[in-house]
Design an enzyme around this catalytic site. Sequence first.
Site, PDB file in Angstrom:
ATOM      1  N   HIS A 153       0.799  -1.224   0.000  1.00  0.00           N
ATOM      2  CA  HIS A 153       0.000   0.000   0.000  1.00  0.00           C
ATOM      3  C   HIS A 153       0.836   1.281   0.000  1.00  0.00           C
ATOM      4  CE1 HIS A 153      -3.515  -2.479   1.017  1.00  0.00           C
ATOM      5  NE2 HIS A 153      -2.840  -2.982   2.031  1.00  0.00           N
ATOM      6  N   ASP A 154       1.620   1.471   1.057  1.00  0.00           N
ATOM      7  CA  ASP A 154       2.171   2.789   1.354  1.00  0.00           C
ATOM      8  C   ASP A 154       3.186   3.315   0.345  1.00  0.00           C
ATOM      9  OD1 ASP A 154       0.519   2.964   3.531  1.00  0.00           O
ATOM     10  OD2 ASP A 154       2.037   2.384   4.993  1.00  0.00           O
TER      11      ASP A 154
END
Length: 304
Positions: A236-237
């Site tokens: 995700h990040d």
Amino acid sequence: MPRPVIIDCDPGTDDAVALLLAFASPELDVRAVTVAGGNVGLARTLANALALTRLAGVSVPVHAGADRPLLGAFTGEPRVHGPDGLGGIVLPPGGAPAPGIAADAIRAILRQSADPVTLVGIGPATNLALALATEPALAERVAAIALMSGAWAEGNVTPAAEFNAWSDPEALAILLAAGRPVTFATLELTAQALATPERIAQWRAKGTGRCLAAACDIQASVPPSQRLGGRGAPLHDPCAVLCLTHPRLFTSRPAHVQVELAAGISRGRTVMNRWGGVPNARVLDTLDADGFFAVLGERLATLP
């Protein structure tokens, strides 16, 4: 000139990879790392951020921030990140945190920077919201806000909500109201950044540095996402970092974004309206996944 940024995070396995990516990106001037409780509680997330900074050999100050959201308490996600936040991968301990709390550090950097600063939020938005809510005029010193947050449709912590948005929806609402350009990397986008065993093996083949090895080990510890068919885990990040340095890897669209604040089963849901309302954000839409993982591997291999 490198873009000045503040990375606000809660490491967290994917935060760890995102931090290392930011440190390895010459396009970014990381002025500070600020930490919230989020994924596994502030004691662990702060220690992890300090360890990652030392592992990378960078002198970026790390500031402790919120140990709870604006309302209530954080609920961690050890099922994904492990009890220690890094999937059980042990890193050499880092140094001491920089003095002062995160919100104060964010405000000081915004005041003192000769150029507007981009805020990169890859955890609950509490620290960023506290900084801007307590001195709203500083929003003029924010160039842009890039967030890993939200979802068009189904969430990953409740059927309605993505973890970061759900953890502090009031804070996310404050950022949306600040009047600055906001970019969202949603669950639909990060699902395209699927870290499979094959892709992690390709990273390992790029070098023998300690940061690359740690990133591979940390990501390999994340259980495959059953929501995405068990083929791998979404990374995700790093999407919120790479969209700043390699925007060509993404497409996006404008949307009017609101976050559900009421108690109940829809709390934390991000309502992303592509057809009505005045756009207040850009939402990343598609990702060149092969390019994404190639750049990540190349960047991580440049670190010690």
